[in-house]
Design a protein around this motif. Structure first.
Motif, short mmCIF file in Angstrom:
data_model
loop_
_atom_site.label_atom_id
_atom_site.label_comp_id
_atom_site.label_asym_id
_atom_site.label_seq_id
_atom_site.Cartn_x
_atom_site.Cartn_y
_atom_site.Cartn_z
N GLY A 157 0.79 -1.23 0.04
CA GLY A 157 0.01 0.05 0.08
C GLY A 157 0.82 1.43 0.14
O GLY A 157 0.21 2.41 0.07
N TYR A 158 2.08 1.29 -0.05
CA TYR A 158 2.62 2.43 -0.18
C TYR A 158 2.69 2.99 -1.70
O TYR A 158 2.59 2.22 -2.53
CB TYR A 158 4.29 1.90 -0.02
CG TYR A 158 4.81 1.57 1.29
CD1 TYR A 158 4.87 2.73 2.22
CD2 TYR A 158 4.96 0.26 1.65
CE1 TYR A 158 5.32 2.11 3.75
CE2 TYR A 158 5.16 -0.22 2.87
CZ TYR A 158 5.47 0.79 3.93
OH TYR A 158 5.66 0.43 5.23
N TRP A 159 2.52 4.27 -1.61
CA TRP A 159 2.52 5.14 -2.85
C TRP A 159 3.89 5.47 -3.36
O TRP A 159 5.02 5.84 -2.77
CB TRP A 159 1.75 6.32 -2.52
CG TRP A 159 0.55 6.26 -2.10
CD1 TRP A 159 -0.26 5.31 -1.43
CD2 TRP A 159 -0.77 7.04 -2.68
NE1 TRP A 159 -1.62 5.47 -1.43
CE2 TRP A 159 -1.85 6.65 -2.18
CE3 TRP A 159 -0.93 8.42 -3.28
CZ2 TRP A 159 -3.17 7.05 -2.55
CZ3 TRP A 159 -1.93 8.82 -3.60
CH2 TRP A 159 -3.06 8.22 -3.16
N ILE A 160 4.17 5.51 -4.83
CA ILE A 160 5.18 5.71 -5.44
C ILE A 160 4.99 6.51 -6.46
O ILE A 160 4.12 6.43 -7.27
CB ILE A 160 5.98 4.55 -6.01
CG1 ILE A 160 6.34 3.68 -4.81
CG2 ILE A 160 7.25 4.96 -6.64
CD1 ILE A 160 5.96 2.02 -5.03
N GLU A 161 5.27 7.98 -6.46
CA GLU A 161 5.24 8.80 -7.59
C GLU A 161 6.01 8.64 -8.64
O GLU A 161 7.16 8.44 -8.49
CB GLU A 161 5.35 10.38 -6.70
CG GLU A 161 5.07 11.48 -7.88
CD GLU A 161 5.32 12.65 -7.16
OE1 GLU A 161 5.20 14.00 -8.00
OE2 GLU A 161 5.79 12.79 -6.04
N ILE A 162 5.54 8.64 -9.85
CA ILE A 162 6.09 8.69 -11.11
C ILE A 162 5.98 10.18 -11.92
O ILE A 162 5.09 10.66 -11.87
CB ILE A 162 5.70 7.60 -11.96
CG1 ILE A 162 5.41 6.23 -11.15
CG2 ILE A 162 6.34 7.50 -13.16
CD1 ILE A 162 6.78 5.62 -10.65
N ILE A 163 7.31 10.60 -11.90
CA ILE A 163 7.38 11.95 -12.62
C ILE A 163 8.11 11.84 -13.76
O ILE A 163 9.02 11.16 -14.03
CB ILE A 163 7.97 12.88 -11.65
CG1 ILE A 163 9.43 12.64 -11.13
CG2 ILE A 163 7.06 13.27 -10.40
CD1 ILE A 163 10.07 13.40 -10.22
N PRO A 164 7.86 12.96 -14.81
CA PRO A 164 8.59 12.75 -16.07
C PRO A 164 9.95 13.48 -15.78
O PRO A 164 10.05 14.27 -14.94
CB PRO A 164 7.62 13.78 -17.10
CG PRO A 164 6.88 14.60 -16.06
CD PRO A 164 6.61 13.66 -14.94
#
Length: 122
Positions: free
Chosen positions: A112-119
């Motif tokens: 349930g950990y959130w991982i942000e994906i950025i350009p």
């Protein structure tokens, strides 16, 4: 002066988490620590490009899901090919939140950990 070293998260199923981070983000095991009594195992994952690592900690006696609060903390990774990453994560059905105005999205790991994906920065 300080520099980043690693970020730790606790996981319930170590193998499932290792496979998720390898398949979703291309992270590989760079080192491991095992308790002599088998009570814990720590696995460090890396991207092969930076010194920063993600530390996965597994505790033998932990059976219940970790309380992640309001998920106000997260790990962020830059995707070299943002569109390809998005399509891959969409196919894996792991995208849990999108913010098109900001041009980012988040995936969720098995715990349930959130991982942000950025350009990449332009």
């Amino acid at each position: 002066m300080f520099r980043f070293n690693h970020y730790n998260i606790n996981v319930l199923d170590l193998e499932k988490s290792i496979n998720f981070y390898k398949n979703a983000l291309g992270l590989n095991i760079i080192r491991e620590k095992n308790a002599q009594d088998g009570s814990y195992k720590i696995v460090y994952l890396g991207d092969g490009k930076s010194d920063f690592s993600l530390e996965l900690t597994w505790l033998k006696d932990r059976k219940e899901k970790y309380d992640l609060g309001d998920e106000e903390f997260h790990l962020a990774l830059t995707a070299e090919d943002f569109n390809a990453a998005y399509e891959k994560h969409k196919a894996m059905n792991v995208i849990i939140f999108e913010n098109p105005k900001m041009g980012i999205y988040f995936i969720g790991d098995p715990d349930g950990y959130w991982i942000e994906i950025i350009p990449p920065k332009k």
